[in-house]
Design an enzyme around this catalytic site. Structure first.
Site, PDB file in Angstrom:
ATOM      1  N   ILE A 118     152.042  30.485  98.263  1.00  0.00           N
ATOM      2  CA  ILE A 118     153.200  29.853  97.633  1.00  0.00           C
ATOM      3  C   ILE A 118     153.367  30.346  96.195  1.00  0.00           C
ATOM      4  CG2 ILE A 118     154.247  27.644  96.979  1.00  0.00           C
ATOM      5  CD1 ILE A 118     152.638  26.360  99.279  1.00  0.00           C
ATOM      6  N   CYS A 119     152.499  29.858  95.321  1.00  0.00           N
ATOM      7  CA  CYS A 119     152.679  30.092  93.886  1.00  0.00           C
ATOM      8  C   CYS A 119     152.270  31.493  93.439  1.00  0.00           C
ATOM      9  CB  CYS A 119     151.910  29.043  93.098  1.00  0.00           C
ATOM     10  SG  CYS A 119     152.500  27.374  93.420  1.00  0.00           S
ATOM     11  N   VAL A 120     151.605  32.238  94.315  1.00  0.00           N
ATOM     12  CA  VAL A 120     151.312  33.648  94.028  1.00  0.00           C
ATOM     13  C   VAL A 120     152.332  34.552  94.717  1.00  0.00           C
ATOM     14  CG1 VAL A 120     149.631  35.515  94.305  1.00  0.00           C
ATOM     15  CG2 VAL A 120     148.863  33.239  93.625  1.00  0.00           C
TER      16      VAL A 120
END
Length: 217
Positions: A118-120
């Protein structure tokens, strides 16, 4: 597909900028792709390596009031530095983060964070599409499952993102052990954070500093 190869494709500290994303206690609650201790260790090692090579490092969290502050092991490497707190899940949609990266003048964008899928993946894929030379440090990141981590890596690779581990990156930045201005400090980081590899580095240093039999000390 454009292949990443040749000497110019290797990462250089003078061209690199590091973004560490959401290494927060809340994210560890459902981290199942790696031992959480390993992710804390590796993200700290990555931060310390960046410090050794004077690589600008952007620290960012997501809703810290709920998810907790970044691991102290990381913020202690950069005392007094602002941590950019976001509401955007995708870091690359937060203009403050993007502006901080652009202000460095660097084009080799290195990312690690929680969670990989997700956040990467989101900022890595977006930035790669905008022409940035993006590298994700996979062992300083982690996901909610082994499958989620592996699928995210496959997705990013298909988008043209380069994938490395923290020790490979540090070695690429060092490139030549004759660069004594960083070699000693990097060896300290490796000794502290690379387990058996750290012992091997220390042993190698001892061999290099030990006179051969029959020679003057």
């Amino acid at each position: 597909m454009t292949f990443r190869n040749g000497l110019a494709s290797l990462l250089r500290p003078e061209d690199s900028v590091l973004v560490l994303i959401d290494h927060q206690p809340y994210q560890l609650a459902n981290l199942n792709s790696h031992d959480p201790h390993i992710v804390v260790n590796n993200s700290t090692a990555l931060a310390k390596a960046a410090k050794v090579f004077n690589v600008p490092t952007i620290l960012t969290s997501v809703i810290a009031d709920r998810g907790g502050l970044l691991f102290r092991q990381i913020t202690d490497v950069f005392p007094g530095q602002e941590v950019i707190d976001r509401t955007f899940i995708n870091t690359w949609e937060d203009q403050k983060v993007v502006d901080a990266v652009k202000a460095t003048g660097r084009k080799q964008l290195i990312i690690a964070g929680l969670w990989t899928e997700i956040c990467v993946a989101m900022p890595a894929i977006q930035a790669a599409g905008e022409g940035w030379d993006v590298t994700v440090i996979t062992d300083a990141s982690g996901a909610v499952s082994v499958e989620a981590h592996e699928v995210a890596i496959q997705r990013m690779a298909a988008a043209g993102v380069n994938l490395m581990t923290w020790l490979a990156l540090a070695s690429e930045w060092q490139r030549d052990w004759a660069r004594a201005e960083t070699a000693i400090a990097l060896n300290d980081v490796v000794l502290q954070h690379a387990a058996g590899s750290g012992i091997a580095y220390l042993w190698e240093q001892q061999l290099l500093n030990t006179p051969a039999p029959g020679t003057a000390g």
